[in-house]
Design a protein around this motif. Sequence first.
Motif, PDB file in Angstrom:
ATOM      1  N   SER A 272       0.847  -1.188   0.000  1.00 56.22           N
ATOM      2  CA  SER A 272       0.000   0.000   0.000  1.00 56.22           C
ATOM      3  C   SER A 272       0.886   1.243   0.000  1.00 56.22           C
ATOM      4  CB  SER A 272      -0.892  -0.001   1.253  1.00 56.22           C
ATOM      5  OG  SER A 272      -1.595   1.223   1.389  1.00 56.22           O
ATOM      6  N   ASP A 273       0.320   2.369  -0.431  1.00 56.33           N
ATOM      7  CA  ASP A 273       1.034   3.645  -0.331  1.00 56.33           C
ATOM      8  C   ASP A 273       0.372   4.555   0.705  1.00 56.33           C
ATOM      9  OD1 ASP A 273      -1.281   4.233  -1.680  1.00 56.33           O
ATOM     10  OD2 ASP A 273      -0.317   5.112  -3.443  1.00 56.33           O
ATOM     11  N   GLN A 274      -0.474   3.964   1.558  1.00 58.18           N
ATOM     12  CA  GLN A 274      -1.193   4.718   2.568  1.00 58.18           C
ATOM     13  C   GLN A 274      -0.713   4.329   3.969  1.00 58.18           C
ATOM     14  OE1 GLN A 274      -3.509   7.115   1.603  1.00 58.18           O
ATOM     15  NE2 GLN A 274      -2.752   6.555  -0.445  1.00 58.18           N
ATOM     16  N   LEU A 275      -0.558   5.335   4.839  1.00 59.16           N
ATOM     17  CA  LEU A 275      -0.230   5.059   6.241  1.00 59.16           C
ATOM     18  C   LEU A 275      -1.500   4.654   6.970  1.00 59.16           C
ATOM     19  CD1 LEU A 275       2.239   7.978   7.088  1.00 59.16           C
ATOM     20  CD2 LEU A 275       2.791   5.630   6.491  1.00 59.16           C
ATOM     21  N   ALA A 276      -1.996   3.481   6.605  1.00 62.42           N
ATOM     22  CA  ALA A 276      -3.269   2.989   7.132  1.00 62.42           C
ATOM     23  C   ALA A 276      -3.022   1.874   8.142  1.00 62.42           C
ATOM     24  CB  ALA A 276      -4.147   2.482   5.991  1.00 62.42           C
ATOM     25  N   TYR A 277      -4.045   1.581   8.935  1.00 64.06           N
ATOM     26  CA  TYR A 277      -3.910   0.560   9.963  1.00 64.06           C
ATOM     27  C   TYR A 277      -5.274  -0.053  10.264  1.00 64.06           C
ATOM     28  CZ  TYR A 277      -5.408   4.654  12.661  1.00 64.06           C
ATOM     29  OH  TYR A 277      -6.084   5.755  13.101  1.00 64.06           O
ATOM     30  N   ASP A 278      -5.250  -1.254  10.793  1.00 68.91           N
ATOM     31  CA  ASP A 278      -6.467  -1.900  11.268  1.00 68.91           C
ATOM     32  C   ASP A 278      -6.727  -1.412  12.688  1.00 68.91           C
ATOM     33  OD1 ASP A 278      -8.607  -3.726  11.645  1.00 68.91           O
ATOM     34  OD2 ASP A 278      -7.242  -5.119  12.632  1.00 68.91           O
ATOM     35  N   PRO A 279      -7.888  -0.845  12.980  1.00 67.52           N
ATOM     36  CA  PRO A 279      -8.159  -0.324  14.324  1.00 67.52           C
ATOM     37  C   PRO A 279      -7.970  -1.361  15.430  1.00 67.52           C
ATOM     38  CG  PRO A 279      -9.840   0.428  12.794  1.00 67.52           C
ATOM     39  CD  PRO A 279      -9.007  -0.581  12.061  1.00 67.52           C
ATOM     40  N   GLN A 280      -8.153  -2.648  15.101  1.00 67.62           N
ATOM     41  CA  GLN A 280      -7.970  -3.705  16.100  1.00 67.62           C
ATOM     42  C   GLN A 280      -6.593  -4.354  16.015  1.00 67.62           C
ATOM     43  OE1 GLN A 280     -11.480  -6.381  16.462  1.00 67.62           O
ATOM     44  NE2 GLN A 280     -12.451  -5.031  14.954  1.00 67.62           N
ATOM     45  N   SER A 281      -5.751  -3.870  15.120  1.00 76.51           N
ATOM     46  CA  SER A 281      -4.384  -4.383  14.938  1.00 76.51           C
ATOM     47  C   SER A 281      -4.368  -5.887  14.682  1.00 76.51           C
ATOM     48  CB  SER A 281      -3.513  -4.047  16.162  1.00 76.51           C
ATOM     49  OG  SER A 281      -2.156  -3.947  15.810  1.00 76.51           O
ATOM     50  N   ARG A 282      -5.378  -6.375  13.952  1.00 79.00           N
ATOM     51  CA  ARG A 282      -5.423  -7.814  13.620  1.00 79.00           C
ATOM     52  C   ARG A 282      -4.539  -8.128  12.426  1.00 79.00           C
ATOM     53  NH1 ARG A 282     -11.649  -7.926  12.568  1.00 79.00           N
ATOM     54  NH2 ARG A 282     -10.936  -5.956  11.634  1.00 79.00           N
ATOM     55  N   VAL A 283      -4.426  -7.178  11.513  1.00 84.37           N
ATOM     56  CA  VAL A 283      -3.414  -7.234  10.465  1.00 84.37           C
ATOM     57  C   VAL A 283      -2.477  -6.061  10.732  1.00 84.37           C
ATOM     58  CG1 VAL A 283      -4.885  -8.384   8.798  1.00 84.37           C
ATOM     59  CG2 VAL A 283      -4.811  -5.888   8.827  1.00 84.37           C
ATOM     60  N   ASN A 284      -1.243  -6.166  10.259  1.00 84.14           N
ATOM     61  CA  ASN A 284      -0.216  -5.229  10.688  1.00 84.14           C
ATOM     62  C   ASN A 284       0.468  -4.586   9.494  1.00 84.14           C
ATOM     63  OD1 ASN A 284      -0.048  -7.810  12.778  1.00 84.14           O
ATOM     64  ND2 ASN A 284      -0.227  -5.809  13.749  1.00 84.14           N
ATOM     65  N   TYR A 291      10.450   1.135   1.025  1.00 86.60           N
ATOM     66  CA  TYR A 291       9.940   2.289   1.756  1.00 86.60           C
ATOM     67  C   TYR A 291      10.979   3.402   1.765  1.00 86.60           C
ATOM     68  CZ  TYR A 291       8.303   5.198   5.635  1.00 86.60           C
ATOM     69  OH  TYR A 291       7.891   6.250   6.410  1.00 86.60           O
ATOM     70  N   ALA A 292      10.527   4.628   1.528  1.00 88.67           N
ATOM     71  CA  ALA A 292      11.398   5.793   1.605  1.00 88.67           C
ATOM     72  C   ALA A 292      10.569   6.976   2.090  1.00 88.67           C
ATOM     73  CB  ALA A 292      12.018   6.103   0.240  1.00 88.67           C
ATOM     74  N   ASN A 293      11.236   7.959   2.651  1.00 82.82           N
ATOM     75  CA  ASN A 293      10.526   9.123   3.190  1.00 82.82           C
ATOM     76  C   ASN A 293       9.653   9.791   2.147  1.00 82.82           C
ATOM     77  OD1 ASN A 293      11.877   8.588   5.539  1.00 82.82           O
ATOM     78  ND2 ASN A 293      13.253  10.363   5.423  1.00 82.82           N
ATOM     79  N   ASP A 294      10.134   9.838   0.899  1.00 82.81           N
ATOM     80  CA  ASP A 294       9.394  10.522  -0.158  1.00 82.81           C
ATOM     81  C   ASP A 294       8.590   9.572  -1.037  1.00 82.81           C
ATOM     82  OD1 ASP A 294      11.533   9.274  -1.314  1.00 82.81           O
ATOM     83  OD2 ASP A 294      12.185  10.975  -2.532  1.00 82.81           O
ATOM     84  N   SER A 295       8.585   8.281  -0.686  1.00 85.80           N
ATOM     85  CA  SER A 295       7.836   7.292  -1.464  1.00 85.80           C
ATOM     86  C   SER A 295       7.371   6.195  -0.514  1.00 85.80           C
ATOM     87  CB  SER A 295       8.706   6.709  -2.587  1.00 85.80           C
ATOM     88  OG  SER A 295       7.989   5.730  -3.322  1.00 85.80           O
ATOM     89  N   LYS A 296       6.210   6.421   0.095  1.00 84.02           N
ATOM     90  CA  LYS A 296       5.717   5.490   1.112  1.00 84.02           C
ATOM     91  C   LYS A 296       5.300   4.176   0.452  1.00 84.02           C
ATOM     92  CE  LYS A 296       5.889   8.899   4.100  1.00 84.02           C
ATOM     93  NZ  LYS A 296       7.044   9.074   4.972  1.00 84.02           N
ATOM     94  N   ARG A 297       5.945   3.104   0.864  1.00 86.42           N
ATOM     95  CA  ARG A 297       5.560   1.771   0.421  1.00 86.42           C
ATOM     96  C   ARG A 297       5.463   0.916   1.686  1.00 86.42           C
ATOM     97  NH1 ARG A 297       4.389   4.346  -3.166  1.00 86.42           N
ATOM     98  NH2 ARG A 297       4.942   4.212  -5.375  1.00 86.42           N
ATOM     99  N   LEU A 298       4.223   0.554   2.001  1.00 86.97           N
ATOM    100  CA  LEU A 298       3.953  -0.190   3.235  1.00 86.97           C
ATOM    101  C   LEU A 298       3.526  -1.603   2.906  1.00 86.97           C
ATOM    102  CD1 LEU A 298       4.318   1.844   5.572  1.00 86.97           C
ATOM    103  CD2 LEU A 298       3.145   2.970   3.655  1.00 86.97           C
ATOM    104  N   GLY A 299       3.922  -2.535   3.729  1.00 89.86           N
ATOM    105  CA  GLY A 299       3.471  -3.908   3.599  1.00 89.86           C
ATOM    106  C   GLY A 299       2.396  -4.197   4.636  1.00 89.86           C
ATOM    107  N   VAL A 300       1.207  -4.548   4.180  1.00 90.81           N
ATOM    108  CA  VAL A 300       0.101  -4.905   5.072  1.00 90.81           C
ATOM    109  C   VAL A 300       0.109  -6.417   5.222  1.00 90.81           C
ATOM    110  CG1 VAL A 300      -2.369  -4.750   5.483  1.00 90.81           C
ATOM    111  CG2 VAL A 300      -1.196  -2.897   4.279  1.00 90.81           C
TER     112      VAL A 300
END
Length: 496
Positions: A272-284, A291-300
């Motif tokens: 994902s390119d979003q700083l998103a999260y599961d409210p229950q932290s069931r997936v992380n 990942y870089a400061n100017d290019s957000k690459r997150l692994g869900v």
Amino acid sequence: MLLLGIDLGTSSVKISVVDIDGQRLVASAQYPETEAPILTPQTGWAEQSPDSWWKQTERAIALCHQKGGYDPKDITAIGIAYQMHGLVLVDKDQKVLRNSIIWCDSRAVEIGDKAFEDIGHETCLSHMLNSPGNFTASKLAWVKQNEPGIYDKIDKIMLPGDYIAMKLTGEITTSASAMSEGIFFDFQFNGLSKDIIEYFGFSDSLFPAVKPVFSAHGRVTPAVANALQLKAGIPVTYKAGDQPNNALSLNVLKPGEVAATAGTSGVIYGVSDQLAYDPQSRVNTFAHVNYANDSKRLGVLLCINGTGSLYRWVKNTFAANMNYQQINAEAENAPSGSGGLRIMPFGNGAERMLSNKQVGAHLHNIDLNLHTPAHIFRAAQEGIACAFRYGLDIMRENGMSPTVIRAGKNNLFLSKLFTESFVNATGVPVELYDNDGSMGAALGAGIGAEIFSPTEAFSNAKPIRRVEPAATGFEEVYQSWKAILNQHLTSISSIQ
């Protein structure tokens, strides 16, 4: 020119040597051939010896060299993949202070839950993208509380791959990806989390220098090079946790792309390119390899602790004299739905997707006049597939809806039955590739050494098989499995 990839797994260490020209696999080996033990001093604990990891690495490299076909002196860079979330502690002489508390250990759940409450849900989720849970930071806090004599001797804390790199180079570094998987990283400030460090009372000096995943993490010392028949001074240019590395090895680098693996644990990992999260932290959510400061690459990441560990238990308990290929063939002899037999694959520690509950592994609806080992083998594979579907539905709640999932044709995906059960349970096609973590680590080394770009590294990667969902009635199997799981979750909640 050659690249060396090291994949430090829970069960063994796998080595691959890859030719830079055409990204061709030259040789591979693993050690031990049988699964390495997990030490369980108490129920819910899980440890392994870092010193044993290094011995396994040395042995696996030697076995790979023995296969011939290349000159070890032609290896120009090294990449490392490793089992995630483990805690390694060393003193000022780089001596290991205790066994590693590994990924499936549950002893720190209460510590992490209390930190989640005290720091605040919103702060943890918006800054670390996760609850502290039973991740590495909470494990370090457990050592601080329960083993103060050991804690006082700590010079540096590491993730497992950082330790292997230290043994090769004598240098200790880490990465944002590693720190994020330990819940030490603040995504809002792109640095170590002051909230976590101050709450637990950790000293900043405990943490290694943070470098990009693809960068120089030290060079092989002359003594180690001599022992491993390598050239002194070759760099370690890549380090990543096994799931980000599996995604890399499947060329899963862009938002929306998704990978899966079914080894000791089972994982679905989407970018994902979003700083998103599961409210229950069931997936992380963690920093991906790119990942870089100017290019957000997150692994869900969705993790199921008890996949391959369940199948190993089934083999050892019901078919000790059979290999996995024979067990897979037997499983195909049982009918779809396993004659009503259902298995819960949750006997390997607290499950994050179940809110860190320890549900345990269960066999349900056993008919002593009907069910055979073949039914058990099939029910295990179907139960694991159902667990993947349950977790994928949580990911869908959080905006991750894959149209195809890429997986390496290894571990449980070697089973035609499991692959079809996975696809029919999730409703998502799977593309299978001829790859593994150690080859991915080798290619990562090439990217880190700037020998080629990620696009060039995977230019020859093509799926060897695509499996489409079939109208098999598997939804009925899943719903009955889910009803049993919900009964267990309700029972656990009522006790608490």
